[in-house]
Structure formats: structure tokens, C-alpha cells
Design a protein around this motif. Sequence first.
Motif, PDB file in Angstrom:
ATOM      1  N   GLY A  73      -7.305   9.201  35.142  1.00 56.31           N
ATOM      2  CA  GLY A  73      -6.042   9.687  34.580  1.00 56.31           C
ATOM      3  C   GLY A  73      -6.290  10.230  33.180  1.00 56.31           C
ATOM      4  O   GLY A  73      -7.421  10.189  32.673  1.00 56.31           O
ATOM      5  N   ALA A  74      -5.227  10.711  32.569  1.00 52.81           N
ATOM      6  CA  ALA A  74      -5.407  11.369  31.280  1.00 52.81           C
ATOM      7  C   ALA A  74      -5.735  10.386  30.163  1.00 52.81           C
ATOM      8  O   ALA A  74      -6.388  10.758  29.190  1.00 52.81           O
ATOM      9  CB  ALA A  74      -4.170  12.162  30.914  1.00 52.81           C
ATOM     10  N   THR A  75      -5.312   9.131  30.295  1.00 58.93           N
ATOM     11  CA  THR A  75      -5.682   8.159  29.264  1.00 58.93           C
ATOM     12  C   THR A  75      -7.202   8.051  29.217  1.00 58.93           C
ATOM     13  O   THR A  75      -7.817   8.100  28.141  1.00 58.93           O
ATOM     14  CB  THR A  75      -5.051   6.783  29.573  1.00 58.93           C
ATOM     15  OG1 THR A  75      -3.628   6.942  29.551  1.00 58.93           O
ATOM     16  CG2 THR A  75      -5.463   5.730  28.562  1.00 58.93           C
ATOM     17  N   HIS A 103       0.055  11.855  21.917  1.00 54.50           N
ATOM     18  CA  HIS A 103       0.299  10.691  22.779  1.00 54.50           C
ATOM     19  C   HIS A 103      -0.542   9.520  22.279  1.00 54.50           C
ATOM     20  O   HIS A 103      -1.591   9.705  21.659  1.00 54.50           O
ATOM     21  CB  HIS A 103      -0.111  11.061  24.208  1.00 54.50           C
ATOM     22  CG  HIS A 103       0.296  10.068  25.244  1.00 54.50           C
ATOM     23  ND1 HIS A 103      -0.511   9.025  25.615  1.00 54.50           N
ATOM     24  CD2 HIS A 103       1.424   9.969  25.988  1.00 54.50           C
ATOM     25  CE1 HIS A 103       0.108   8.318  26.553  1.00 54.50           C
ATOM     26  NE2 HIS A 103       1.280   8.866  26.797  1.00 54.50           N
ATOM     27  N   ASN A 154       4.906  15.571  25.031  1.00 53.81           N
ATOM     28  CA  ASN A 154       5.576  14.890  26.138  1.00 53.81           C
ATOM     29  C   ASN A 154       7.016  14.499  25.828  1.00 53.81           C
ATOM     30  O   ASN A 154       7.789  14.229  26.733  1.00 53.81           O
ATOM     31  CB  ASN A 154       4.780  13.651  26.559  1.00 53.81           C
ATOM     32  CG  ASN A 154       4.336  12.828  25.378  1.00 53.81           C
ATOM     33  OD1 ASN A 154       3.591  13.310  24.520  1.00 53.81           O
ATOM     34  ND2 ASN A 154       4.797  11.599  25.304  1.00 53.81           N
ATOM     35  N   ASP A 179      -5.050  17.772  24.999  1.00 54.94           N
ATOM     36  CA  ASP A 179      -4.396  16.967  26.025  1.00 54.94           C
ATOM     37  C   ASP A 179      -3.358  17.903  26.658  1.00 54.94           C
ATOM     38  O   ASP A 179      -2.309  18.172  26.072  1.00 54.94           O
ATOM     39  CB  ASP A 179      -3.740  15.761  25.338  1.00 54.94           C
ATOM     40  CG  ASP A 179      -2.911  14.922  26.291  1.00 54.94           C
ATOM     41  OD1 ASP A 179      -2.589  15.403  27.390  1.00 54.94           O
ATOM     42  OD2 ASP A 179      -2.576  13.780  25.922  1.00 54.94           O
ATOM     43  N   VAL A 181      -1.832  17.509  29.578  1.00 49.68           N
ATOM     44  CA  VAL A 181      -1.151  16.795  30.654  1.00 49.68           C
ATOM     45  C   VAL A 181       0.215  17.408  30.990  1.00 49.68           C
ATOM     46  O   VAL A 181       0.560  17.574  32.151  1.00 49.68           O
ATOM     47  CB  VAL A 181      -0.990  15.319  30.233  1.00 49.68           C
ATOM     48  CG1 VAL A 181       0.028  14.605  31.086  1.00 49.68           C
ATOM     49  CG2 VAL A 181      -2.329  14.624  30.294  1.00 49.68           C
ATOM     50  N   GLN A 182       0.985  17.721  29.955  1.00 49.22           N
ATOM     51  CA  GLN A 182       2.345  18.219  30.202  1.00 49.22           C
ATOM     52  C   GLN A 182       2.375  19.722  30.438  1.00 49.22           C
ATOM     53  O   GLN A 182       3.337  20.245  30.996  1.00 49.22           O
ATOM     54  CB  GLN A 182       3.261  17.860  29.016  1.00 49.22           C
ATOM     55  CG  GLN A 182       3.403  16.371  28.760  1.00 49.22           C
ATOM     56  CD  GLN A 182       4.241  15.654  29.821  1.00 49.22           C
ATOM     57  OE1 GLN A 182       4.978  16.277  30.604  1.00 49.22           O
ATOM     58  NE2 GLN A 182       4.125  14.338  29.882  1.00 49.22           N
ATOM     59  N   SER A 202      -3.740  15.176  34.232  1.00 49.78           N
ATOM     60  CA  SER A 202      -3.359  13.988  34.980  1.00 49.78           C
ATOM     61  C   SER A 202      -2.633  14.379  36.261  1.00 49.78           C
ATOM     62  O   SER A 202      -1.760  15.252  36.230  1.00 49.78           O
ATOM     63  CB  SER A 202      -2.447  13.119  34.114  1.00 49.78           C
ATOM     64  OG  SER A 202      -2.048  11.981  34.836  1.00 49.78           O
ATOM     65  N   HIS A 204      -0.409  12.729  38.171  1.00 46.83           N
ATOM     66  CA  HIS A 204       0.998  12.377  38.423  1.00 46.83           C
ATOM     67  C   HIS A 204       2.012  13.130  37.572  1.00 46.83           C
ATOM     68  O   HIS A 204       3.217  12.914  37.702  1.00 46.83           O
ATOM     69  CB  HIS A 204       1.205  10.863  38.297  1.00 46.83           C
ATOM     70  CG  HIS A 204       1.164  10.314  36.912  1.00 46.83           C
ATOM     71  ND1 HIS A 204       2.295   9.929  36.246  1.00 46.83           N
ATOM     72  CD2 HIS A 204       0.136  10.067  36.064  1.00 46.83           C
ATOM     73  CE1 HIS A 204       1.963   9.445  35.049  1.00 46.83           C
ATOM     74  NE2 HIS A 204       0.663   9.519  34.918  1.00 46.83           N
ATOM     75  N   LYS A 205       1.527  14.030  36.711  1.00 43.15           N
ATOM     76  CA  LYS A 205       2.469  14.837  35.930  1.00 43.15           C
ATOM     77  C   LYS A 205       2.692  16.196  36.577  1.00 43.15           C
ATOM     78  O   LYS A 205       3.485  16.980  36.097  1.00 43.15           O
ATOM     79  CB  LYS A 205       1.944  15.034  34.512  1.00 43.15           C
ATOM     80  CG  LYS A 205       1.562  13.762  33.791  1.00 43.15           C
ATOM     81  CD  LYS A 205       2.740  12.974  33.291  1.00 43.15           C
ATOM     82  CE  LYS A 205       2.230  11.785  32.498  1.00 43.15           C
ATOM     83  NZ  LYS A 205       3.294  11.032  31.863  1.00 43.15           N
TER      84      LYS A 205
HETATM   85  C1  LIG Z   1       0.754  13.919  26.783  1.00 37.97           C
HETATM   86  C2  LIG Z   1       0.247  12.791  27.616  1.00 37.97           C
HETATM   87  N1  LIG Z   1      -1.021  12.396  27.495  1.00 37.97           N
HETATM   88  C3  LIG Z   1      -1.527  11.399  28.229  1.00 37.97           C
HETATM   89  C4  LIG Z   1      -0.758  10.708  29.129  1.00 37.97           C
HETATM   90  C5  LIG Z   1      -1.378   9.583  29.915  1.00 37.97           C
HETATM   91  O1  LIG Z   1      -1.667  10.014  31.213  1.00 37.97           O
HETATM   92  P1  LIG Z   1      -2.064   8.980  32.373  1.00 37.97           P
HETATM   93  O2  LIG Z   1      -0.809   8.348  32.812  1.00 37.97           O
HETATM   94  O3  LIG Z   1      -2.668   9.866  33.437  1.00 37.97           O
HETATM   95  O4  LIG Z   1      -3.064   8.034  31.815  1.00 37.97           O
HETATM   96  C6  LIG Z   1       0.581  11.077  29.286  1.00 37.97           C
HETATM   97  C7  LIG Z   1       1.470  10.333  30.210  1.00 37.97           C
HETATM   98  O5  LIG Z   1       2.109   9.392  29.861  1.00 37.97           O
HETATM   99  C8  LIG Z   1       1.102  12.138  28.507  1.00 37.97           C
HETATM  100  O6  LIG Z   1       2.363  12.534  28.621  1.00 37.97           O
END
Ligand SMILES: Cc1ncc(COP(=O)(O)O)c(C=O)c1O
Length: 405
Positions: A73-75, A103, A154, A179, A181-182, A202, A204-205
Motif C-alpha cells: 500500500g502507499a504507506t 499525509h 487527501n 505521493d 495516491v489521490q 495505492s 484502494h483509492k
Molecule cells: C495521500 C495519501 N497517502 C497515503 C495514504 C496511505 O495509503 P494506504 O492506505 O495504501 O497505506 C493515503 C490513504 O489514507 C493517502 O490519502
Amino acid sequence: MSAMPIYLDNHATTPLDPRVLDAMIPFFKEQFGNAASRNHAFGWVAEEAVEKSRQQIASLIGATAKEIIFTSGATESNNLAIKGVAEMYAERGNHIITAATEHKAILDTCKRLEKNGIRVTYLPVQANGLVDLDMLREALTGKTILVSIMYANNEIGVVQPIGEIGKLCKERGILLHTDAVQAAGKIPVDVLADNIDLLSLSGHKLYGPKGVGALYVRRRSPRVQLTAQMDGGGHERGMRSGTLNVPGIVGLGAACEIARQEMPEESKRMAYLRDKLKDRLMAELDETFINGTMESRLPNNLNISFAYVEGESLLMGINDVAVSSGSACTSATLEPSYVLKALGAGDEIAHSSIRFGIGRFNTEQEVDYVAGKVISVVKKLRELSPLYEMVKEGIDLSKVEWTAH
Ligand SMILES: Cc1ncc(COP(=O)(O)O)c(C=O)c1O
């Protein structure tokens, strides 16, 4: 109305697209092989599916398949990018630049590195939520090894000037991580055009599964190297060991493919619904403020503060609608959003904010219902607010002398 609330919290997570689920199912069942099993057909089928996904992800962001590293995941992607660069390039320098509105997966990773002797600059943002390029330029030093600025926020959805940041970093030979993700799957992202060296994604986004993500790691000009953060079998070109989550990876690839094909249409539809919601709320409610610029923003995001209304009370009033408020519930206290505070918002404005995140499966009817519901609940709550009443009577609250008993 259905038994479940209307889901308008698509920045927190998105529902799985049924087409993505269809692509994944065979890899939970008969095609269960380990992608690292090189000596039989079960492994070959899994490996082929993983390589197809790598290509689908790469195509979404203008990369090549070999530059995609799978993660949980993105974390994890953010941790691997930042810690991996800090370790690998330690001899070159010990300074990292990021922004105050990132984030927690970025901010807390940087805080951890600070304990290990890395110097981190947390750039403030302007009132519109965007990083000031002059401030960034001034913050760069001979010791700077990495700039990490998110593509889109986000909470407030603002889209940072990543192309310009990339140019600046490229000129100075400094790596750029974003990052995304969004942003990925919502707006066009191109790692080559924007000079991005590392990019986090990520599943799930973007209507894919949870627990799977990717990190883009540039292979040419420059060839970016990372120190692995997990030791093991040397998967993913030695950067991320661990048996690959084949169904998840197949889902992430399918989600990226759908997003790439449908983005032009979908982003128009998102912007139409978002603007309809915004225009109605702004027209029918006074003392209402949009957080973050509308000029450079994700098409599906709206973040509004309804002054004199507690975000948490509003959430309770609209309990058939799933959205987020700018108060993050941490332990026993309600902390106002650090993102909104970084924009210069006072605690009241941060506490009275609501984030609306529109998604692929929302209908116009749902958005219309939410607009009407929010308007009626805000009006009702304000009827109970002595402060709002005073403002309506023309009293300037900043001039009132409050006495404490
Ligand atoms: C901008 C951003 N970075 C990172 C994350 C973390 O992603 P993940 O849930 O895949 O670890 C999120 C989600 O909460 C996010 O919105």
C-alpha cells in the motif's frame, strides 16, 4: 433511501469496481501459484499476471513496467521511498524537504529519520494550499537528497505544481518523490513530463483492493537506487522482499487500466457533480468557505467550512451520508485538521469543515439529496447557535469582550 448511508468519502477509500473483482477471482482459486515459482505452470501463470499488472500500472503514469515495485500500500511505498533514499544516498547528503500538509505516512516517516540524524524541512503552504516554489527553491541546499511533495492532497484535494517542482529538482540533481495516491487515476500523471523519480500508489483509492500498492522507481536518467527496508528473498529487484500478493496485484493493474481508459469521461462527470454540490451549498448557505484553491484541484473533491456549526454535530445530523470532518478523533480529544491549520484556518474553521469525496459510483440523485440534507441540517444547527445569531444581528464578534466566570 437505502439502509446504508450514501458514500461520499471516496478519499478515505473507494469501493472495489466489480470489473476489478472479476479479474481477481481466478487468482484466489485455480490460479493460486506463487509468482516466484519458476519451474512449473502455476508459477508461470501467476508471473504473467503480475507482469501484465506492472504494465497496466506503468501505462497509467507514463512509466515502464520494470520501474514498478509492488508493496502492501502507499504507506509502505512512502516509507520505502523516503527511508530507502535516505540510506542509499547518505554519503551525498542528509537533508530532505517535504510539506506541512503531507499525509502522516510521509510526515511520520520523516520524523523517524530526524531521530537518525536526517535534517527535514517541512515547507509551509500558502493560504490556497499550494507550496510556494520560491520557498522551495530557497530551501534546497547542497546536502538536499530528496524532495517529497504530494501530487494531490487527501483532505482539500489541491493539486501541487509537480511539473515545476520536478524541473527545479532536476536542475539541481535532487530526487523527487510524490505521493500520488489521490491523483493517480483521477487526473493525468506523467512521470517523464514531470521529472518524477519516485511515485507512490495505492489500490484502494482507485477502485482496486486494499492492502496493495506500488512504488515507481525511475530506472534511467537518473537510475534511482533504494536501500530495501525488508530483508528476505530479494523479490522486486531486491527492493521489496516478500511473496507477491498476486490477486491484489492483478486487481491493482485492472483498476489502473480502467482508470486510464475512463479518466477523460469520468473526471468530467466528477467535476460536474462536485460543482453542482458546491454551487448549491454556496448559494443557499451564508458564512460558508471553501478550503483550498478551486483552480488546481481534484475534480471529485470539495472541502467546505460551515462557520458556527461544529463539524461533528453536522456529521451526526447527516448520519445517512458518509463524509469526513476536519476534526480527527485522536484518543480522547478532537484535534482540528493539521492540513486546514497549515492553510491558516483557525480552530473553529477547521472544526466546522466537511470533506466531500465524490466517486465513480455516485449518482446525481445522491449528490442532490446530500446537498439538500446538508443545507437543512446546517440551517437547523445555526438556529441553535448564539454566535450565528449575533453575527446576523450585525455584531462584530472580533470586537466582543468576552468575560469568563
Ligand atoms: C495521500 C495519501 N497517502 C497515503 C495514504 C496511505 O495509503 P494506504 O492506505 O495504501 O497505506 C493515503 C490513504 O489514507 C493517502 O490519502
